[in-house]
Each structure stands twice: as structure tokens, then as C-alpha cells.
Enzyme design. Structure first.
Site, PDB file in Angstrom:
ATOM      1  N   GLU A 146     -19.109  -1.834   0.348  1.00 35.06           N
ATOM      2  CA  GLU A 146     -19.689  -2.709  -0.665  1.00 35.06           C
ATOM      3  C   GLU A 146     -21.139  -3.040  -0.326  1.00 35.06           C
ATOM      4  O   GLU A 146     -22.020  -3.013  -1.198  1.00 35.06           O
ATOM      5  CB  GLU A 146     -18.866  -3.988  -0.755  1.00 35.06           C
ATOM      6  CG  GLU A 146     -19.348  -4.983  -1.787  1.00 35.06           C
ATOM      7  CD  GLU A 146     -18.490  -6.242  -1.817  1.00 35.06           C
ATOM      8  OE1 GLU A 146     -18.803  -7.139  -2.612  1.00 35.06           O
ATOM      9  OE2 GLU A 146     -17.509  -6.315  -1.041  1.00 35.06           O
ATOM     10  N   GLU A 203       0.859  -1.186   0.000  1.00 35.95           N
ATOM     11  CA  GLU A 203       0.000   0.000   0.000  1.00 35.95           C
ATOM     12  C   GLU A 203       0.894   1.233   0.000  1.00 35.95           C
ATOM     13  O   GLU A 203       2.051   1.169   0.407  1.00 35.95           O
ATOM     14  CB  GLU A 203      -0.907  -0.034   1.236  1.00 35.95           C
ATOM     15  CG  GLU A 203      -1.841   1.135   1.435  1.00 35.95           C
ATOM     16  CD  GLU A 203      -2.779   1.334   0.261  1.00 35.95           C
ATOM     17  OE1 GLU A 203      -2.505   2.293  -0.502  1.00 35.95           O
ATOM     18  OE2 GLU A 203      -3.745   0.566   0.094  1.00 35.95           O
ATOM     19  N   ASP A 240      -8.557   1.716  -8.107  1.00 37.55           N
ATOM     20  CA  ASP A 240      -9.013   2.976  -8.690  1.00 37.55           C
ATOM     21  C   ASP A 240      -9.432   2.722 -10.135  1.00 37.55           C
ATOM     22  O   ASP A 240      -8.639   2.232 -10.938  1.00 37.55           O
ATOM     23  CB  ASP A 240      -7.875   3.999  -8.642  1.00 37.55           C
ATOM     24  CG  ASP A 240      -8.342   5.424  -8.918  1.00 37.55           C
ATOM     25  OD1 ASP A 240      -9.262   5.599  -9.751  1.00 37.55           O
ATOM     26  OD2 ASP A 240      -7.789   6.360  -8.327  1.00 37.55           O
TER      27      ASP A 240
END
Length: 273
Positions: free
Chosen positions: A255, A130, A179
Site C-alpha cells: 500500500e 483464508e 480481489d
């Protein structure tokens, strides 16, 4: 599982921005075989570092010595990946050892689902990569408070990391909700492309899999088009199909909220032949 029609006719224009029309000849990814020397491909970043708030727990995990063993490299600023060329070796002195099944998650965000998966499979080693420090800190904090011994966290560009790793190294690579780079001029930044998948599959073991999920319809169709056309990968739901969310991938709050509002989520799992 679900099947999509031709990508150029499958997407409702109401879901697209002005720049995000259906793929045309200039936007479709080249499916020709990539050169063997994929290490020298010029990289266009697939991420944009954003300034986000870091809470006290995340900051503590990035600075306190009791969390340091989770952090492979410097977790502030641009992650220096020098010398990180064997993910299995990171676990050599831990309970699972270096031969346990190995999962690499690319872009784990704040780490909630990453930690949940690692806790659910304690005999599997998990490495997360990350670039956002608040997410790195939060993930390390959660790993520490749960006393997990099968997690390592790397700060840096996943593509650069993958280029440094041995071939046939990883059992599972997962990329959840990357993204989508919605504007057409930014399609080159989308992680799933023929160039980048050449680097990804190189590090996958034979029989290993690449699992991705997105809640952006256009990107879902883009990915199945690219991945179905990539030599050496087999769609586990059959060519042209999406798979149902597997039980091992946790459903995030974001989600679940999207599904309640009628938004779609698309999963794809590809096996390396």
C-alpha cells in the site's frame, strides 16, 4: 473523508480494461431486499486459488504440533468447515475467553497486517479466514513466534463460514484489498454485493461494523454504491463518502509503495443499525 460523484461518471476510462467500462443496468447490483432464507443463495466463488511458493517457516507452522492450536481445521487442500458454527467458543479456554470483542478478517493474505492488529489489541479476539495455504502457514508461524493467544485461523470459504455462524455474533468484520475482479464478466465474483452483504450483516452484532479497503478505484465506487444502498448499514463517513485510513488498520508495504506512486486507497466503514 472524500465524496464520489455518480458512479457512472466518476471513473476515468483510462483506468479500466476493455471489459471494465462504467456500470450499466446489467452490471449494477440489485438493491432489492434479500429473502430471509439467505443460507440457500447459490454461491459464486469470490476467490481463485493460486499456486504460490510456501517457505519453510510456513510449512513448519502447518505441520508442527506447537502451532496446531492456531489452526481450527485442516490447512491443506479445501478447508472442511463442518462443525465450525461458533467462533467465540474457539477462545473459551484462552485468556480472553469467549466474551471478548471478536474480529473476523476475510482473506488476510500473508497475515502481516492481521498479526499486527492482533498484537496491538491483545484483549480482542481475532479469527482469520483464508484459502491459500502459504498465507495460512506464514500467519500461524508469526502468531506462534510472537506467542499470541488471541488468534485463530480457518482454512475455507468465508461466505460458507458466515452462513454457519449465529446471528449477531461478530463485533467487527474486515475485508482488506479483496480481489477486484476487473473484467465486467467477473463482477459477479466481487465479494461486496447485495447477496453477500445479506450474509455478512446477519452475523454482525447490532452496533458492529464492516470495514473494507481497496486500491482499485472502480471497485471503491462499486462498493460505496452497494453499501450505501444496503438497508441496515450506515456509512460512518456519511452517505457517498470514503473515510480516511483509521490508525488501527496498518499500512502495508504494498500500500505504501502504491501511494508513493500516486495510486489511491479507499476505506469504508459501515455500522450495523
Amino acid at each position: 473523508m472524500s465524496q464520489h460523484p455518480d458512479i457512472n461518471s466518476s471513473i476515468d476510462a483510462n483506468h479500466l480494461t476493455d471489459d471494465q467500462t462504467s456500470l450499466d443496468a446489467n452490471a449494477v447490483i440489485d438493491k432489492e431486499a434479500m429473502p430471509d432464507d439467505s443460507k440457500h443463495i447459490r454461491i459464486v466463488n469470490t476467490f481463485m486459488k493460486r499456486r504460490t511458493h510456501m517457505n519453510k517457516n510456513a510449512e513448519l507452522a502447518l505441520t508442527a504440533p506447537e502451532f496446531a492450536h492456531y489452526l481450527v481445521n485442516n490447512s491443506f487442500g479445501d478447508g472442511n468447515l463442518d462443525g465450525i458454527d461458533d467462533l467465540r467458543a474457539l477462545f473459551a479456554d484462552l485468556p480472553n475467553g469467549s466474551d471478548a470483542p471478536l474480529t473476523l478478517e476475510i482473506g488476510f493474505g500473508l497475515g502481516d497486517s492481521f498479526i499486527e492488529m492482533a498484537a496491538a489489541e491483545p484483549s480482542r479476539n481475532f479469527v482469520g479466514v483464508e484459502v491459500h495455504e502459504p498465507g495460512i502457514g506464514k500467519c500461524a508461524y508469526m502468531a506462534g513466534t510472537q506467542n499470541l493467544s488471541n488468534i485463530k485461523i480457518i482454512n475455507g470459504d468465508a461466505i460458507q463460514l458466515l452462513k454457519q455462524l449465529p446471528e449477531n455474533h461478530i463485533d467487527r468484520i474486515q475485508l482488506y484489498f479483496p480481489d477486484p475482479w476487473q473484467k465486467k464478466r467477473h463482477y459477479k465474483r466481487r465479494f461486496v454485493s447485495a447477496e453477500r452483504m445479506a450474509i455478512v450483516t446477519r452475523s454482525l452484532k447490532q452496533g458492529g461494523w464492516f470495514h473494507t479497503a481497496t486500491d482499485w478505484e472502480h471497485y471503491a465506487f462499486w462498493m460505496v454504491e452497494v453499501l450505501d444502498g444496503f438497508a441496515g448499514l450506515s456509512n460512518q463517513a456519511g452517505a457517498g463518502n470514503f473515510t480516511d485510513r483509521p490508525d488501527f488498520r496498518p499500512m502495508t508495504k504494498f500500500e505504501r509503495r502504491g501511494l508513493e506512486r500516486g495510486h489511491g486507497v479507499w476505506d469504508l466503514i459501515y455500522l450495523k443499525d
